[in-house]
Design a protein around this motif. Structure first.
Motif, PDB file in Angstrom:
ATOM      1  N   GLN A 175     -26.768   6.672  44.823  1.00 28.14           N
ATOM      2  CA  GLN A 175     -26.420   6.955  46.208  1.00 28.14           C
ATOM      3  C   GLN A 175     -25.586   5.814  46.791  1.00 28.14           C
ATOM      4  O   GLN A 175     -25.532   4.717  46.233  1.00 28.14           O
ATOM      5  N   GLN A 176     -24.975   6.118  47.952  1.00 27.25           N
ATOM      6  CA  GLN A 176     -24.166   5.113  48.632  1.00 27.25           C
ATOM      7  C   GLN A 176     -25.071   4.046  49.235  1.00 27.25           C
ATOM      8  O   GLN A 176     -26.075   4.365  49.870  1.00 27.25           O
ATOM      9  N   LYS A 184     -26.098   9.253  55.208  1.00 24.87           N
ATOM     10  CA  LYS A 184     -25.115   9.970  56.013  1.00 24.87           C
ATOM     11  C   LYS A 184     -24.386   8.977  56.925  1.00 24.87           C
ATOM     12  O   LYS A 184     -24.997   8.067  57.480  1.00 24.87           O
ATOM     13  N   GLY A 185     -23.053   9.167  57.075  1.00 24.10           N
ATOM     14  CA  GLY A 185     -22.296   8.361  58.014  1.00 24.10           C
ATOM     15  C   GLY A 185     -21.221   7.498  57.396  1.00 24.10           C
ATOM     16  O   GLY A 185     -20.331   7.014  58.109  1.00 24.10           O
ATOM     17  N   LEU A 186     -21.253   7.280  56.088  1.00 22.31           N
ATOM     18  CA  LEU A 186     -20.264   6.440  55.410  1.00 22.31           C
ATOM     19  C   LEU A 186     -19.770   7.127  54.155  1.00 22.31           C
ATOM     20  O   LEU A 186     -20.477   7.965  53.564  1.00 22.31           O
ATOM     21  N   GLU A 187     -18.576   6.734  53.726  1.00 20.01           N
ATOM     22  CA  GLU A 187     -18.008   7.205  52.472  1.00 20.01           C
ATOM     23  C   GLU A 187     -17.821   6.016  51.541  1.00 20.01           C
ATOM     24  O   GLU A 187     -17.590   4.882  51.985  1.00 20.01           O
ATOM     25  N   ASN A 193     -30.490   4.251  69.894  1.00 11.13           N
ATOM     26  CA  ASN A 193     -30.094   5.546  69.319  1.00 11.13           C
ATOM     27  C   ASN A 193     -30.234   5.590  67.797  1.00 11.13           C
ATOM     28  O   ASN A 193     -29.896   6.590  67.181  1.00 11.13           O
ATOM     29  N   GLY A 194     -30.713   4.488  67.196  1.00 14.08           N
ATOM     30  CA  GLY A 194     -30.887   4.486  65.763  1.00 14.08           C
ATOM     31  C   GLY A 194     -30.029   3.439  65.090  1.00 14.08           C
ATOM     32  O   GLY A 194     -29.497   2.507  65.713  1.00 14.08           O
ATOM     33  N   ALA A 195     -29.858   3.582  63.766  1.00 13.10           N
ATOM     34  CA  ALA A 195     -29.131   2.597  62.973  1.00 13.10           C
ATOM     35  C   ALA A 195     -27.627   2.819  63.094  1.00 13.10           C
ATOM     36  O   ALA A 195     -27.151   3.942  63.237  1.00 13.10           O
ATOM     37  N   TYR A 196     -26.867   1.701  63.004  1.00 13.38           N
ATOM     38  CA  TYR A 196     -25.412   1.793  63.011  1.00 13.38           C
ATOM     39  C   TYR A 196     -24.833   0.634  62.219  1.00 13.38           C
ATOM     40  O   TYR A 196     -25.519  -0.365  61.938  1.00 13.38           O
ATOM     41  N   VAL A 197     -23.559   0.771  61.844  1.00 11.25           N
ATOM     42  CA  VAL A 197     -22.820  -0.289  61.150  1.00 11.25           C
ATOM     43  C   VAL A 197     -21.477  -0.488  61.844  1.00 11.25           C
ATOM     44  O   VAL A 197     -21.010   0.370  62.603  1.00 11.25           O
ATOM     45  N   TRP A 198     -20.847  -1.622  61.565  1.00 15.25           N
ATOM     46  CA  TRP A 198     -19.478  -1.863  62.004  1.00 15.25           C
ATOM     47  C   TRP A 198     -18.556  -1.629  60.822  1.00 15.25           C
ATOM     48  O   TRP A 198     -18.712  -2.260  59.780  1.00 15.25           O
ATOM     49  N   VAL A 199     -17.624  -0.700  60.969  1.00 18.22           N
ATOM     50  CA  VAL A 199     -16.675  -0.365  59.911  1.00 18.22           C
ATOM     51  C   VAL A 199     -15.339  -1.038  60.228  1.00 18.22           C
ATOM     52  O   VAL A 199     -14.823  -0.916  61.351  1.00 18.22           O
ATOM     53  N   LEU A 200     -14.801  -1.750  59.263  1.00 17.63           N
ATOM     54  CA  LEU A 200     -13.508  -2.420  59.435  1.00 17.63           C
ATOM     55  C   LEU A 200     -12.426  -1.583  58.742  1.00 17.63           C
ATOM     56  O   LEU A 200     -12.501  -1.343  57.530  1.00 17.63           O
ATOM     57  N   ALA A 201     -11.427  -1.146  59.543  1.00 20.09           N
ATOM     58  CA  ALA A 201     -10.319  -0.355  58.993  1.00 20.09           C
ATOM     59  C   ALA A 201      -9.060  -0.610  59.814  1.00 20.09           C
ATOM     60  O   ALA A 201      -9.119  -0.611  61.056  1.00 20.09           O
ATOM     61  N   HIS A 202      -7.953  -0.853  59.130  1.00 17.06           N
ATOM     62  CA  HIS A 202      -6.655  -1.062  59.787  1.00 17.06           C
ATOM     63  C   HIS A 202      -6.703  -2.190  60.818  1.00 17.06           C
ATOM     64  O   HIS A 202      -6.128  -2.104  61.907  1.00 17.06           O
TER      65      HIS A 202
END
Length: 383
Positions: A307-308, A351-354, A320-329
């Motif tokens: 799994q991821q 669920k939530g990331l690729e 509201n639950g768990a979250y991450v910071w995604v770095l793109a562009h």
């Protein structure tokens, strides 16, 4: 009127300052530690500690009390079955053997004497019976000889039984003498040698265990004897895979399986809590593992599919639950995620990331101040 104008100007300045600070913050580019979303299997495990022991081991004790005159082996030495491990002073036991041999010879001579006396009485009885038939003697003389012959027969039987007893005593004395030399009951390695020349060995009795002289074990199979906390024992089952880390090689895992689980909680070790004893059988290893060596263990109770996953430092929590910071562009984006199984270093993202996306993992001080859409670059990268 002038005071009002001054207040308005101050408020305008404060508002401009706040707006400028916000705009500047939006455009400040921060350097962050990041990691790529990967795929792997995670294991949920129960941690335990313990010691290594031989799967098969024998505590060598003496059946006799005596003074040690020879210890021809050393701790850590490999020995063969039948090899001499220790010798006790045999003088007193040899004396007992000679005494029993003499007693046996005396008993044999006694039997020879009784046989001769019986044969002589039998001869006399035969002669007297002939004389009685001719009327030359009285019948009482014949009855007396018959009685004496019967007594000699009984004496002979008694002497034969005493001969059997003497043989048994001699055999017992020889057996005791043989036990002054203690030999290895099997092939193996001497894990401990706790006796020296000149010391006195105490034999075990009903109420006394006796002196522990040596410990002989089969090094081909090693057991890890673990202490598992009572709170975790419900997750432990026979056959579960267990990773054992020995003190000599703390970074190299040895994979074993649980072979036995204790049925009652006991106070094991120095802690106040109760633990269960769990034994893990380890395969034949070329590594140098010795009994008594301490070890730690990870008992695998759950294993995820492929799994991821992300480093656990990438996960943040809010109302509201768990979250991450995604770095793109060149910008960071806050994204809600659903989490699954975790271990000490990684967390499953269901669920939530690729796979292949980049998430922020630190520094924690900067990560706590990030704003959605803020400019950022990758400083340190963790695969």
């Amino acid at each position: 009127m002038k005071k009002v104008i001054n207040v308005v100007l101050i408020l305008i300045c404060v508002g401009c300052l706040i707006g400028w600070t916000y705009v500047k913050r939006e455009h400040i580019e921060v350097k962050l530690d990041v990691a790529e979303v990967g795929k792997q299997t995670l294991q949920d495990s129960v941690l335990a500690s313990g010691n290594l022991i031989f799967n098969t081991q024998v505590n060598i004790r003496s059946e006799l009390t005596g003074r040690v005159i020879d210890v021809p082996v050393l701790e850590g030495q490999y020995v063969k079955k039948g090899q001499v491990l220790l010798k006790l002073d045999p003088v007193s036991f040899e004396a007992v053997v000679r005494n029993q041999e003499a007693a046996l010879n005396v008993q044999k001579m006694e039997i020879e004497l009784v046989v001769k006396q019986r044969n002589e009485l039998a001869r006399q009885l035969g002669s007297h019976e002939k004389l009685l038939q001719k009327g030359l003697i009285k019948e009482d003389a014949v009855y007396s000889l018959r009685s004496q012959l019967s007594i000699k027969e009984t004496e002979l039987d008694t002497a034969k039984e005493r001969l059997v007893q003497s043989k048994a005593n001699l055999q017992q004395a020889k057996d005791q003498l043989n036990k002054t030399t203690i030999r290895a009951p099997m092939d193996g390695m001497l894990a401990s040698v706790d006796i020296k020349v000149g010391e006195t060995v105490i034999a075990g009795t009903t109420n006394i265990i006796g002196s522990d002289l040596m410990t002989l074990g089969d090094p081909s199979m090693i057991l890890a004897e673990l202490r598992v906390d009572e709170a975790d024992i419900g997750n432990v089952k026979l056959g579960q895979q267990t990773l054992i880390y020995s003190a000599s090689e703390p970074s190299q895992a040895i994979v074993g399986e649980i072979s036995a689980i204790g049925t009652s909680a006991r106070k094991l070790g120095e802690g106040n809590g109760l633990s269960f004893q769990v034994k893990v059988l380890l395969p034949n290893q070329k590594k140098r593992l010795f009994p008594g060596m301490s070890c730690r263990a990870e008992i695998v109770v759950t294993e995820s599919n492929l799994q991821q996953t992300v480093p656990i430092s990438a996960i943040h929590q809010s109302e509201n639950g768990a979250y991450v910071w995604v770095l793109a562009h060149g910008k960071v984006t806050k994204r809600a995620v659903e989490t699954g199984l975790s271990n000490d270093t990684h967390q499953v993202i269901s669920k939530g990331l690729e796979a292949g996306e980049t998430v922020v993992i630190g520094p924690s001080r900067l990560a706590a101040q990030l704003q959605d859409g803020q400019s950022a670059t990758a400083d340190g990268y963790q695969s």
